[in-house]
Design a protein around this motif. Sequence first.
Motif, short mmCIF file in Angstrom:
data_model
loop_
_atom_site.label_atom_id
_atom_site.label_comp_id
_atom_site.label_asym_id
_atom_site.label_seq_id
_atom_site.Cartn_x
_atom_site.Cartn_y
_atom_site.Cartn_z
N LYS A 320 0.84 -1.20 0.00
CA LYS A 320 0.00 0.00 0.00
C LYS A 320 0.87 1.26 0.00
O LYS A 320 1.89 1.32 0.68
N GLN A 325 -4.03 6.49 -4.47
CA GLN A 325 -5.40 6.19 -4.08
C GLN A 325 -6.20 5.77 -5.31
O GLN A 325 -6.63 6.60 -6.10
N HIS A 328 -12.12 1.66 -6.85
CA HIS A 328 -12.36 0.21 -6.94
C HIS A 328 -12.18 -0.26 -8.39
O HIS A 328 -11.57 -1.29 -8.65
N ALA A 360 -9.09 -2.58 -7.88
CA ALA A 360 -8.38 -2.49 -6.59
C ALA A 360 -9.42 -2.36 -5.48
O ALA A 360 -9.84 -1.27 -5.13
N ASN A 362 -9.80 -2.56 -2.24
CA ASN A 362 -9.67 -1.91 -0.92
C ASN A 362 -10.60 -2.56 0.09
O ASN A 362 -11.37 -1.91 0.79
N ASP A 363 -10.55 -3.90 0.12
CA ASP A 363 -11.41 -4.71 0.99
C ASP A 363 -10.52 -5.40 2.02
O ASP A 363 -9.68 -6.24 1.68
N SER A 364 -10.71 -5.05 3.29
CA SER A 364 -9.86 -5.62 4.35
C SER A 364 -9.98 -7.14 4.45
O SER A 364 -9.08 -7.81 4.95
N GLU A 373 -2.29 -5.01 -0.59
CA GLU A 373 -3.58 -5.00 -1.27
C GLU A 373 -3.44 -5.70 -2.62
O GLU A 373 -2.33 -5.90 -3.11
N TRP A 375 -4.35 -5.87 -6.75
CA TRP A 375 -4.81 -5.20 -7.97
C TRP A 375 -4.98 -6.28 -9.04
O TRP A 375 -4.04 -7.03 -9.33
#
Length: 504
Positions: A320, A325, A328, A360, A362-364, A373, A375
Amino acid sequence: MKIVVIGAGMGGMMAAARLAKAGHQVSVYEASDRVGGKLHTEWIGKVAFDTGPSLLTLPAVYKDFFQRTGKHLGLMCEIKAVDPSFDYRFADGTSVQFANLSRYETLNNLRAAYGDDVARQWDKLMRRAEKMWDVSREPFIENELRSPLSLLRRATFLRDLKIIAPWKSLRTLANELLADQHLRFILDRYATYSGSDPRKAPAVLSTIAFVEESFGAWHIAGGLGTLATLVHERAEKVGVVFNLNSPVAKINVEKAIAQGITLENGEYVQADAVIANADASLIYNTLITEKIKKIKKVRKNIAKAEPSLAGFSLLLGMRKNVDVQMAHHTVLFPENYDAEFDAIFSHKKPVESPTIYICAPNDSAMTKDENLESWFVLVNAPAHGVESFDWNDKTFARNYANSIIDQIESRGIPVRENLESLTIRTPADLENAVRAPGGSIYGTSSNGARAAFMRAKNRSPIKALYCVGGSAHPGGGLPLVGLSAEMVANAIGDGQSEGPLKKH
């Protein structure tokens, strides 16, 4: 009835569950060691990737499925709105974000980026697409498409024909309504949703843009593959028996009636009905070997149909970076979009400067390390095969992957400095993984006005044989595959005739 299903893709599992819930004895035979078909969330190291569908539209189709099989989808998983739904970036350095569930906000974004006239153009297109959706939803999307004659008998046929304008391509519609090149590229992309060429695909595909805007773009926490897991669990709960690592060699047909299947290990499985959740070319040219007069036309249509786009993908495990930024869904358009369609459909070769899609999430729940993360990068590609392009060349694949990363970085998005892992997937890999001929994502394309009628019908000309999934009516993509399963279940006779879209 005793029913066998070939393939544990989403269409096969959903049809199986509906029929088991209605009291039938249903068994599924899957060649691989997992369920879900192309829908898959795959862990590589400490991060997970949606390697198939990475966006859910028309969630009502899946909410309806779970409701009818005894469970509420919202209680089983977290469905998240993706906002913005897309971040579109162009070669001229401009960009625009499309809002989720808000034409007002999308038009404001277009107005800010390109001016009032461009916003008006998109609004006019969406109004036309909405009319097309209203007309096409019931006969084309929610019901079996038996033949063109079934449409001719409709009282509103002439009015509907004028609205849908099947003689118009998506590109023709763009020529009429969209003067701005940015909007034309965005509209062209909706042809690729069905693996097609916008210069040949029907204008009615513009309804996908309307559906995306009106019904939303959604993500499921943990990855879209969670949906496959939940459908599998629901199917087992209502009595479906799954047989993995059980490839089918043949559909047994006697006197033009399906009698069951023969597995590759020689086992014979008798059935009152057979549901084939496989590519139509495999069903009619490989699993049925006999010369049967009733399917002569089907085989001819399959031979004429143009394969859909395939995909070349990169699975990037990324460290990260607070300075990067990503939305999604990000789409990087090239300078020349037509060159992409020429390369794939005319020359059957990889695209030098392709449109690049980056997911991408951005899901924990899709990472086991808060500093990493995933991609998922996808570019359109020609299918794999002797008459197309040989994707078995690993050296080419590595060089092509590096070229795509170079192009992403040239757009101001750093990759290599944050790269933790790289996995390459070619159309040949997809063909091997899920038995998709050539790695074509959607089976056949929607190129041409007659493409919808040439797609495999849900009721085969062979009695007691039914086709479900992306290569059957109404087509590929999670919502349509779900509707395909409902149509097949209704055709066999579960009595659940009110479709999910009629209630939403």
